[in-house]
Design an enzyme around this catalytic site. Sequence first.
Site, mmCIF file in Angstrom:
data_model
loop_
_atom_site.group_PDB
_atom_site.id
_atom_site.type_symbol
_atom_site.label_atom_id
_atom_site.label_comp_id
_atom_site.label_asym_id
_atom_site.label_seq_id
_atom_site.Cartn_x
_atom_site.Cartn_y
_atom_site.Cartn_z
ATOM 1 N N LYS A 122 0.803 -1.225 0.000
ATOM 2 C CA LYS A 122 0.000 0.000 0.000
ATOM 3 C C LYS A 122 0.836 1.275 0.000
ATOM 4 O O LYS A 122 0.288 2.378 -0.021
ATOM 5 C CB LYS A 122 -0.911 0.021 1.241
ATOM 6 C CG LYS A 122 -1.913 -1.099 1.293
ATOM 7 C CD LYS A 122 -2.752 -1.048 2.554
ATOM 8 C CE LYS A 122 -2.025 -1.623 3.759
ATOM 9 N NZ LYS A 122 -1.795 -3.073 3.664
ATOM 10 N N ALA A 153 -7.936 -7.274 2.469
ATOM 11 C CA ALA A 153 -7.381 -8.626 2.260
ATOM 12 C C ALA A 153 -8.114 -9.371 1.158
ATOM 13 O O ALA A 153 -8.350 -10.570 1.230
ATOM 14 C CB ALA A 153 -7.411 -9.430 3.554
ATOM 15 N N LEU A 155 -11.287 -8.629 -0.092
ATOM 16 C CA LEU A 155 -12.723 -8.385 -0.215
ATOM 17 C C LEU A 155 -12.961 -7.500 -1.447
ATOM 18 O O LEU A 155 -12.139 -6.641 -1.751
ATOM 19 C CB LEU A 155 -13.266 -7.685 1.034
ATOM 20 C CG LEU A 155 -13.341 -8.515 2.321
ATOM 21 C CD1 LEU A 155 -13.721 -7.614 3.500
ATOM 22 C CD2 LEU A 155 -14.345 -9.650 2.189
ATOM 23 N N GLY A 206 -1.090 -13.977 15.478
ATOM 24 C CA GLY A 206 -0.699 -13.513 14.153
ATOM 25 C C GLY A 206 -1.616 -12.472 13.555
ATOM 26 O O GLY A 206 -1.553 -12.195 12.353
ATOM 27 N N ASP A 220 -1.846 2.405 8.787
ATOM 28 C CA ASP A 220 -2.246 1.414 7.794
ATOM 29 C C ASP A 220 -3.703 1.623 7.382
ATOM 30 O O ASP A 220 -4.055 1.524 6.205
ATOM 31 C CB ASP A 220 -2.052 0.003 8.361
ATOM 32 C CG ASP A 220 -2.302 -1.070 7.323
ATOM 33 O OD1 ASP A 220 -1.575 -1.089 6.309
ATOM 34 O OD2 ASP A 220 -3.221 -1.896 7.507
ATOM 35 N N LYS A 224 -5.329 2.671 3.577
ATOM 36 C CA LYS A 224 -6.462 2.017 2.917
ATOM 37 C C LYS A 224 -7.559 3.024 2.585
ATOM 38 O O LYS A 224 -8.162 2.968 1.499
ATOM 39 C CB LYS A 224 -7.012 0.904 3.816
ATOM 40 C CG LYS A 224 -6.050 -0.256 4.011
ATOM 41 C CD LYS A 224 -6.599 -1.243 5.044
ATOM 42 C CE LYS A 224 -5.585 -2.327 5.346
ATOM 43 N NZ LYS A 224 -6.053 -3.258 6.405
#
Length: 354
Positions: A122, A153, A155, A206, A220, A224
């Site tokens: 990104k 992820a 979608l 994770g 982050d 997006k």
Amino acid sequence: MSAVAIAPATEAPCTAVVLLGTGVVGRALLTLLGTPAARSLRLVGAANSKRQHVLAEGVSPSEVSERLARGREERDDAPLLAALDATGAARKVVIDATACAVEASRHPEWLAAGYHVVTANKALAGGPLPGWRALQKAAADGMVYGDAATVGAGLPVLSTLRRLRSCGDSLLTLEGVFSGSLSWLFNQYDGSRPFSELLRDARRLGFTEPDPRSDLSGEDVARKLLIIARNAGFALGSDEVEVESLVPAALRDVGTGEFLDRLNELDEPLRSRHAEARANGKVLRYLARLNQRGRARVGLVEVAPDHPAARLSGTDNQFALTTTRYHATPLVIQGPGAGPEITAQALLGDVLAL
């Protein structure tokens, strides 16, 4: 630059690919490249941050990790791109499964040189506006920029938005939960356990980056939001998104180890915010929002129990798009928003769609 002999391919594949990044997403993609779904693809090179392995005749996905561990070939784009050219493939693709800003900065260069780019990175599309504009200019000559894995992820957020725009619809407002890790944390956080304990659980499972500040900073999520907004026609600069970081100022510049040792310093500020929300009959969610005037913000918001974001579970992401045609009720796209397997599937899907 190291000289690398490239053997001629015996038969041109339909699509030749090189993979940059062999972390958790890259490894998941290598697994998929070894399945029948990827039989039309030829992997001709793979690279991590320091080493690479190149062979125009084809690299077995199952052998990549061993080849990189034993190899001495240093990172250099030229042999990777030469291997793609040597295949004679109709479609030549660079897959960027890294989070490296340096790699992302090369995306326009690769597109302009005639390579398709498929990415989960990104850093360019969600970075400063000049980088986005360079990307759009480079992709205008017919090369494809596959970016499904950059948001949600995999979608179908960007593809849906682009389809709506191609039909003359326009995005008016956007709201949602764009981070799988932050979704999980605030779906779990009910005041019964300290936030730091939940964060340790999320890291162990994770759901967060090794340094959770990558998630908690909100940067982050902001990237997006910028990617979606720019695809919708909003020329937003990265400095135009208001970002609320959940990392206390005293912990922002310390080493990762020290930060992990001091996680309990997150607890009191969030306990106070949670108690205030509960007193108002609401819950906390980390939301991204964009309004019609282009005002963008990501941060903690108190929402009512019947708010769509209050009903999420697990690592679900949610994107609520209000458009000129989806006006009375927003179009909602929701599903798992974290996980290397689904991100890798989005990368493979973009390659196969070429």
